[in-house]
Enzyme design. Structure first.
Site, PDB file in Angstrom:
ATOM      1  CE  LYS A   1      29.735  62.894  45.696  1.00 31.54           C
ATOM      2  NZ  LYS A   1      28.359  63.118  45.357  1.00 31.54           N
TER       3      LYS A   1
ATOM      4  CD  GLN B   1      30.055  67.204  47.493  1.00 37.86           C
ATOM      5  OE1 GLN B   1      30.636  67.909  46.662  1.00 37.86           O
ATOM      6  NE2 GLN B   1      29.095  66.369  47.141  1.00 37.86           N
TER       7      GLN B   1
ATOM      8  CG  ASP C   1      31.619  62.513  53.929  1.00 32.82           C
ATOM      9  OD1 ASP C   1      32.288  62.534  52.888  1.00 32.82           O
ATOM     10  OD2 ASP C   1      30.373  62.438  53.921  1.00 32.82           O
TER      11      ASP C   1
ATOM     12  CB  CYS D   1      21.734  62.278  50.298  1.00 34.25           C
ATOM     13  SG  CYS D   1      21.212  61.452  48.802  1.00 34.25           S
TER      14      CYS D   1
ATOM     15  CG  HIS E   1      25.668  62.475  52.052  1.00 32.68           C
ATOM     16  ND1 HIS E   1      25.364  61.146  51.933  1.00 32.68           N
ATOM     17  CD2 HIS E   1      25.410  63.020  50.841  1.00 32.68           C
ATOM     18  CE1 HIS E   1      24.944  60.891  50.704  1.00 32.68           C
ATOM     19  NE2 HIS E   1      24.953  62.014  50.015  1.00 32.68           N
TER      20      HIS E   1
HETATM   21  N1  PMP Z   1      29.185  62.431  51.683  1.00 31.67           N
HETATM   22  C1  PMP Z   1      28.987  63.581  51.023  1.00 31.67           C
HETATM   23  C2  PMP Z   1      29.285  64.878  51.688  1.00 31.67           C
HETATM   24  C3  PMP Z   1      28.479  63.546  49.714  1.00 31.67           C
HETATM   25  O1  PMP Z   1      28.260  64.688  49.060  1.00 31.67           O
HETATM   26  C4  PMP Z   1      28.219  62.299  49.117  1.00 31.67           C
HETATM   27  C5  PMP Z   1      27.658  62.225  47.704  1.00 31.67           C
HETATM   28  N2  PMP Z   1      26.602  63.077  47.462  1.00 31.67           N
HETATM   29  C6  PMP Z   1      28.463  61.142  49.850  1.00 31.67           C
HETATM   30  C7  PMP Z   1      28.946  61.248  51.119  1.00 31.67           C
HETATM   31  C8  PMP Z   1      28.186  59.788  49.271  1.00 31.67           C
HETATM   32  O2  PMP Z   1      29.052  59.535  48.214  1.00 31.67           O
HETATM   33  P1  PMP Z   1      28.856  58.226  47.309  1.00 31.67           P
HETATM   34  O3  PMP Z   1      27.424  58.225  46.899  1.00 31.67           O
HETATM   35  O4  PMP Z   1      29.803  58.459  46.178  1.00 31.67           O
HETATM   36  O5  PMP Z   1      29.213  57.053  48.144  1.00 31.67           O
END
Ligand code: PMP
Length: 409
Positions: free
Chosen positions: A229, A206, A203, A367, A126
């Site tokens: 999440k 998810q 990370d 993203c 991401h």
């Molecule tokens: N990493 C992953 C795999 C995500 O799916 C997301 C959120 N879409 C993020 C990081 C970023 O999370 P946040 O916007 O809550 O900081």
């Protein structure tokens, strides 16, 4: 005692949005990967705290402040237990995954990454696990290297040892891809990185909604996730870090709460975890995240995982049978995230038409633009399933997709 059967129909009553008319129909929420819905008991816990228990934490001797601090620290202990971290000193509150990664980049990264060094990331990160490292690499004259992935959306790990060079200072990898649903073998990746002396940041944004995570078993050096999440509120997230690493890292934000003493000449800092928590934290949200963990553990994390797995299997079968639909991400190990493209129809059109049918999905690059570039597509439509979704939701999605195809015929 045998627990009652897992019953999404009862669980759904905890989510008012699912019974509120949306474009004249009950909403079908297939977008938990973007943000989870927050169940009533979690909302209730935050409401109770805010109404009757709230003041600032770690300040003053008032009973109210001490009790608020106790509730706040109890939430930290819940996160520790959820991740099976060795100590609450290893649990740092952040605003979310993004802030947690930036914290590591700006502290561990700035202390350890210099000109000529390398940061190894996977091809399915991401933006949150790319951009902070790119910013640091630019500042320091360091380089990003990438673990490639296959067309099916699995990391190609054959050459991992070659990618882990004497210059590699950190490996960053997503445990579950938000686009492809791929569950990466992070335990194996960590072991192989450690064999080369390279620390690993995982990370878990998810992963935590779908998998049981044990940071000690994984041997992760850093593990990050977001509350929103995970059936919790926005504005709260977690950085787990091994104590020995966190202790060596300089603080990031400076201000109240993170100091031992301040004079015009010099400031000294408190120990973990406060060293990284300057200013008033997101107290209500932390307590809300703790309540979300209670809620999920009440349902049973293993039962949630098994139910979602079955639902993903059902949805994959149903969507695969649609002519002109191509599933994006066909890894052997997947969590309940299902991306697809429809021949000749832009994902944004798919998303908008489904939306008018009361079906909430995400359409776009999620993203993760490098994933789109690797696969040679501009975007996907993504359905993501949670423990409150049902086979009926999947059937509605299928009917919605057929309707989209009919419109574009
Ligand atoms: N990493 C992953 C795999 C995500 O799916 C997301 C959120 N879409 C993020 C990081 C970023 O999370 P946040 O916007 O809550 O900081």
């Amino acid at each position: 005692m045998t627990p009652p059967p897992f019953d999404p129909t009862t669980i759904r009553r905890d989510f008012p949005l699912l019974t509120t008319p949306f474009h004249g129909k009950p909403m079908i929420y297939l977008d938990s990967a973007v943000s989870g819905l927050v169940p009533l008991p979690v909302l209730g816990r935050m409401d109770h705290y805010q109404r009757l228990e709230h003041t600032n934490v770690h300040r003053g001797v008032s009973t109210l402040s001490q009790e608020a601090t106790d509730r706040f620290e109890e939430a930290r202990e819940k996160v520790r237990s959820f991740l099976n971290a060795a100590s609450t000193k290893e649990i740092i509150w952040t605003r979310g995954t993004t802030e947690a990664i930036n914290l590591v980049a700006q502290t561990f990264g700035r202390a350890n990454i210099h000109a000529g060094d390398e940061i190894l990331l996977s091809a399915m990160e991401h933006h949150a696990n790319i951009v902070p490292w790119q910013m640091l690499a630019e500042e320091r004259g360091a380089k990003l290297r990438v673990i490639p992935m296959s067309d099916a959306g699995e990391l190609i790990l054959d050459d991992l040892e070659a990618l882990l060079t004497p210059h590699t200072k950190l490996l960053g990898v997503v445990q579950v891809s938000n686009v492809l649903g791929t569950i990466n073998p992070v335990k194996e990746i960590i072991a192989r990185a450690h064999a080369k002396g390279v620390p690993v940041l995982v990370d878990g944004a998810q992963a935590v909604p779908h998998l049981t995570v044990d940071v000690q078993d994984l041997d992760a050096d850093f593990y990050v996730f977001s509350g929103h999440k995970l059936s919790g509120p926005t504005g709260i997230g977690v950085l787990y870090g091994k104590k020995a690493l966190l202790e060596k890292m300089p603080p990031w934000h400076g201000g109240g709460s993170m100091i031992l003493s301040v004079s015009w000449e010099k400031t000294t800092y408190i120990g973990l975890p406060g060293k990284f928590e300057a200013g008033t934290p997101a107290i209500t949200q932390a307590i809300g995240l703790g309540a979300a963990l209670d809620y999920l553990q009440g349902l049973g994390l293993d039962r949630i995982a098994a139910y979602e797995h079955e639902l993903l299997h059902y949805a994959t079968e149903k969507l695969s049978a649609i002519e002109g639909l191509c599933i994006v991400g066909n890894a052997k190990a997947k969590a309940s995230v299902l991306s697809f493209v429809l021949e000749g129809i832009h994902p944004h059109d798919v998303g908008s038409i489904l939306d008018h049918d009361g079906i909430v999905v995400r359409a776009g690059h999620h993203c993760a633009q490098p994933v789109m570039q690797r696969l040679g597509i501009p975007a996907t439509t993504r359905a993501s399933f949670a423990y409150f979704n049902t086979r009926e939701d999947v059937n509605a999605l299928v009917a919605g997709i057929l309707k989209v195809q009919e419109i574009f015929k």
